[in-house]
Write a protein that holds these residues in place. Structure first.
Motif, PDB file in Angstrom:
ATOM      1  N   ILE A  91       0.930  -1.293  -0.165  1.00  0.00           N
ATOM      2  CA  ILE A  91      -0.169   0.023  -0.013  1.00  0.00           C
ATOM      3  C   ILE A  91       0.830   1.064   0.136  1.00  0.00           C
ATOM      4  CG2 ILE A  91      -1.779   1.355   1.355  1.00  0.00           C
ATOM      5  CD1 ILE A  91      -2.977  -1.553   2.292  1.00  0.00           C
ATOM      6  N   ILE A  92       2.005   1.338   1.016  1.00  0.00           N
ATOM      7  CA  ILE A  92       2.966   2.349   0.716  1.00  0.00           C
ATOM      8  C   ILE A  92       3.536   2.645  -0.507  1.00  0.00           C
ATOM      9  CG2 ILE A  92       5.124   3.111   1.697  1.00  0.00           C
ATOM     10  CD1 ILE A  92       4.523   1.579   4.290  1.00  0.00           C
ATOM     11  N   VAL A  93       4.027   1.570  -1.118  1.00  0.00           N
ATOM     12  CA  VAL A  93       4.587   1.686  -2.583  1.00  0.00           C
ATOM     13  C   VAL A  93       3.346   2.023  -3.730  1.00  0.00           C
ATOM     14  CG1 VAL A  93       5.281   0.338  -4.407  1.00  0.00           C
ATOM     15  CG2 VAL A  93       6.328  -0.014  -2.197  1.00  0.00           C
ATOM     16  N   ARG A  94       2.126   1.598  -3.552  1.00  0.00           N
ATOM     17  CA  ARG A  94       1.014   1.974  -4.271  1.00  0.00           C
ATOM     18  C   ARG A  94       0.875   3.501  -4.095  1.00  0.00           C
ATOM     19  NH1 ARG A  94      -1.738  -1.388  -7.221  1.00  0.00           N
ATOM     20  NH2 ARG A  94      -1.343  -3.623  -7.035  1.00  0.00           N
ATOM     21  N   LEU A  95       0.598   3.940  -2.963  1.00  0.00           N
ATOM     22  CA  LEU A  95       0.694   5.278  -2.780  1.00  0.00           C
ATOM     23  C   LEU A  95       1.945   6.222  -3.318  1.00  0.00           C
ATOM     24  CD1 LEU A  95      -0.923   7.816  -1.179  1.00  0.00           C
ATOM     25  CD2 LEU A  95       0.618   7.271   0.613  1.00  0.00           C
ATOM     26  N   SER A  96       2.887   5.873  -3.146  1.00  0.00           N
ATOM     27  CA  SER A  96       3.932   6.513  -3.680  1.00  0.00           C
ATOM     28  C   SER A  96       3.991   6.708  -5.467  1.00  0.00           C
ATOM     29  CB  SER A  96       5.361   5.757  -3.482  1.00  0.00           C
ATOM     30  OG  SER A  96       5.771   4.737  -4.087  1.00  0.00           O
ATOM     31  N   SER A  97       3.540   5.553  -5.956  1.00  0.00           N
ATOM     32  CA  SER A  97       3.289   5.580  -7.289  1.00  0.00           C
ATOM     33  C   SER A  97       2.186   6.472  -7.890  1.00  0.00           C
ATOM     34  CB  SER A  97       3.027   4.013  -7.813  1.00  0.00           C
ATOM     35  OG  SER A  97       3.843   3.338  -7.487  1.00  0.00           O
ATOM     36  N   LEU A  98       1.021   6.484  -6.887  1.00  0.00           N
ATOM     37  CA  LEU A  98      -0.159   7.520  -7.214  1.00  0.00           C
ATOM     38  C   LEU A  98       0.484   8.944  -7.233  1.00  0.00           C
ATOM     39  CD1 LEU A  98      -2.839   8.595  -7.303  1.00  0.00           C
ATOM     40  CD2 LEU A  98      -3.145   8.103  -4.774  1.00  0.00           C
ATOM     41  N   LEU A  99       1.402   9.152  -6.362  1.00  0.00           N
ATOM     42  CA  LEU A  99       1.904  10.471  -6.108  1.00  0.00           C
ATOM     43  C   LEU A  99       2.745  10.840  -7.376  1.00  0.00           C
ATOM     44  CD1 LEU A  99       2.618  10.358  -2.138  1.00  0.00           C
ATOM     45  CD2 LEU A  99       0.708  11.660  -3.215  1.00  0.00           C
ATOM     46  N   ARG A 100       3.739   9.879  -7.832  1.00  0.00           N
ATOM     47  CA  ARG A 100       4.429   9.926  -8.740  1.00  0.00           C
ATOM     48  C   ARG A 100       3.663  10.599 -10.267  1.00  0.00           C
ATOM     49  NH1 ARG A 100       9.936  11.277  -8.902  1.00  0.00           N
ATOM     50  NH2 ARG A 100      11.116  10.592 -10.625  1.00  0.00           N
TER      51      ARG A 100
END
Length: 692
Positions: free
Chosen positions: A652-661
């Motif tokens: 979930i942390i990784v997915r959030l960071s990809s959303l932000l990217r």
């Protein structure tokens, strides 16, 4: 690789065939006099020119009265008042083919707007001629070829030492004074001052692009006051570390005073310091906070690499051994008991009665050099440890050079790292100096060593630059962002963004009327949660009602919530359970999105136990972030309390960071809390602020 926006470091700065000192003096108490003295006394082999309109001779060197009279010169060092520097640079760059400049003088951008304008004019001239500028307002540069500084100490410079780049001249001097007595050696020293053209990142980029394995220094130390180009620092630091280098850095000026006011939990927690922490971790840089810590970490780098976490402590004094054991174990390293074996018994017979071979291995104050050699050999060959720390001082009764001679030989022979702790820097000063003269380092304080080793072992390697995109609908994210209005987003937009990124969430429906609230509750299924839409901190205004179990209660609570000031509507949501977790992010200028994670609810504000990372994040980075949390044990499950699904939280942390990217327009994001257990983790309450 990031574009070279500024900084033109060149070979003429490192190895000039000729140097001109503008403002040279016979008074060695002045910068222009001390620079000439340092150049001549430290065996610069090229041609030295000096300029001073009032003198015919400077320290035995014929003086020129004007820069216009000079022959061509590779490097010019300016130690003249600021107002005269621009004209001198123009003449040198356009007429004398000068390709490197060091401006010692102050009175530029650090003083006022006029100083900034003058500084920019000089940079424009230097850039026009593809030259390099260090400074202004710096102490200078030291390389193996020249000591172009007006300060001391000037240590012997060797490729086996460290490259040191500092944004502060005085601090550079103090850091060298911290390291040299401990045996730290230097290869090149750069004081970049105001960094008008060339900053810390630019020098590091040059060292990266010109790195030669086996020839270039493999240790880099940085003292940074401003990070003007985070991408450049990240790229070249990561590149050097992947080539086998080690980097430690201090970033000064990252206090809470740098935090900006913000309405969400994340905005209040995130500061420039969190961005720096995230950048350093992503790059693989060991972050330090003081001079002694920086030079101690540097000395750890100078030793052979510790491949595991098990250390043997060899001592002839109980107290330091205990303190080192505490420092290492507090930091997650292990001091394992030496297992019973024939080799252990054989070693014990070689030591004096009363010695301990348990770990710490204590061979008493009367222990000899020969016994130390036997212990080191046993740790190297027979015992299950990854490295050794050797504590050996003296009360001053007798010399102990024979001990240090053995230690020197063993350190060079052993494949495992040996960390020498020689605390008696007064009682046996000559013996310690002898030991250091053989290229060794010393850790006079065992606790500083323990903390430095802990920092080094816990700093992750550079992260990959790949962006996780599995199950992430980039087109949908962009469409939502482009059609969203500025400001805090309504629940519907947040739901769509989370769904596009694959971030699991509770089922939620916004209700503006009592009937809509009842239908929403029936659709979701009882029990439900009812929350206000509008106020930032819902719990502060009594805007969260848990465990609503029937239609009558829905009707009652709907009217209660609508009476709260600022409420626009009511959110009816699925009732989730589990440990409260927190995720958030803010967009920091130049750095990008800083992602924070930790325990949720009030714990994120009260405990402030959060870890930071720089988007985009890999699963390894997310794992590293969680493991640095004090609350990590609670997340795994502690005593009878169920933990959460750690791999799912990492994803979930990784997915959030990809959303932000994919959405740099998101300036602030706050998920507090997520509720998690071993089966699932669901986002429960979230806020997103968009600015285009």
């Amino acid at each position: 690789m990031p574009d070279k926006l500024y900084g033109m470091v060149n070979e003429k700065l490192f190895k000039p065939d000729s140097i001109a000192v503008i403002g040279a003096s016979n008074n060695i108490m002045k910068p222009g006099g001390k620079i000439v003295k340092n150049l001549t006394e430290h065996f610069y082999k090229g041609k030295i020119y000096v300029v001073n309109p009032k003198e015919t001779d400077i320290q035995g060197i014929p003086a020129f009265s004007d820069v216009a009279d000079l022959p061509n010169v590779d490097l010019a060092i300016l130690a003249i008042p600021a107002q005269f520097c621009l004209q001198a640079v123009k003449v040198l760059a356009s007429q004398k083919n000068t390709k490197a400049f060091i401006i010692i003088s102050a009175g530029f951008g650090e003083t006022n707007e006029d100083g900034k304008k003058l500084e920019k004019q000089i940079v424009d001239v230097v850039n026009l001629h593809n030259a390099c500028l260090i400074g202004p307002n710096c102490i200078g540069v030291m390389t193996p070829h020249h000591a172009s500084v007006f300060t001391t100490p000037i240590p012997p410079l060797t490729p086996h030492g460290c490259d040191f780049i500092s944004g502060s001249g005085a601090t550079a001097v103090f850091i060298m004074e911290s390291g040299i007595p401990k045996g730290l050696r230097f290869a090149n020293v750069f004081s970049v001052g105001n960094s008008a053209q060339t900053g810390v990142e630019d020098v590091l980029a040059y060292l990266d692009e010109n790195y030669k394995p086996g020839v270039s220094s493999r240790v880099k130390l940085l003292y940074i006051e401003n990070i003007d180009n985070p991408d450049k620092l990240l790229f070249h630091a990561s590149s050097l570390i992947r080539k086998g280098c080690k980097i430690a850095a201090i970033k000064a000026g990252s206090s809470k005073a740098g935090s900006r006011a913000a309405s969400s939990h994340t905005g209040a927690l995130t500061s420039s310091d969190a961005a720096v922490e995230a950048l350093f971790r992503k790059a693989g840089i060991v972050r330090c906070f003081g001079r002694e810590e920086l030079t101690t970490v540097a000395n750890v780098f100078m030793c052979k690499e510790l491949k595991g976490r098990k250390l043997a402590i060899i001592t002839h004094a109980g107290g330091p051994g205990v303190m080192l054991t505490d420092a290492l174990e507090d930091g997650g390293l292990k001091i394992p008991q030496i297992s019973d074996s024939p080799e252990k018994e054989a070693l014990k017979k070689k030591l004096f009665p009363g010695s301990s071979v348990e770990n710490p291995i204590d061979f008493l104050a009367t222990g000899t050099a020969e016994q130390l050699g036997e212990i080191v050999d046993a740790c190297e060959n027979d015992f299950d440890v990854d490295g050794m720390a050797v504590i050996f001082g003296s009360p001053g009764l007798f010399p102990i050079r024979d001990v240090y001679e053995v230690l020197d030989k063993k350190m060079k022979k052993c494949k495992k790292p040996v960390y020498p702790i020689l605390p008696s820097i007064i009682n046996v000063k000559e013996d310690v100096s002898y030991f250091l003269s053989h290229g060794n380092v010393n850790f006079p304080d065992e606790v500083l060593l323990g903390r430095a080793l802990t920092k080094v072992i816990h700093t992750p390697p550079p992260a990959t630059s790949e962006v996780f995109l599995k199950g992430i609908d980039v087109d949908a994210i962009r469409n939502i962002i482009e059609n969203a209005e500025n400001g805090y987003q309504p629940p519907e937009i947040i739901h769509r963004l989370f769904d596009a990124a694959g971030i699991p969430r509770v089922k939620e429906i916004v209700a503006k009327t009592e009937t809509e609230a009842v239908l929403a509750a029936m659709n979701i299924g009882f029990p439900v949660v009812m929350k206000v839409v509008g106020p930032v901190h819902k719990t502060d205004v009594g805007g969260v009602i848990l465990n609503v179990r029937n239609i009558d209660r829905v009707r009652k609570e709907f009217h209660h919530l609508k009476e709260i000031e600022g409420v626009e509507s009511v959110l009816v949501a699925q009732m989730a359970s589990g440990l409260e977790l927190f995720l958030g992010a803010t967009y920091e200028q130049n750095f990008g999105h800083v992602v924070l994670c930790g325990l949720g609810g009030i714990y994120v504000e009260v405990l402030k136990d959060v870890a930071s990372g720089l988007a985009p994040l890999s699963k390894k980075e997310a794992k590293s972030m969680l493991r640095q949390l004090k609350s990590y044990k609670l997340m795994k499950g502690y005593r009878r309390q169920e933990g959460v699904n750690i791999p799912l939280f990492e994803e979930i942390i990784v997915r959030l960071s990809s959303l932000l990217r994919q959405a740099t327009e998101i300036k602030e994001l706050d998920i507090n809390p997520l509720l998690g257990n071993k089966k699932e983790i669901l986002a429960v309450d979230a806020r997103i602020r968009i600015e285009k």
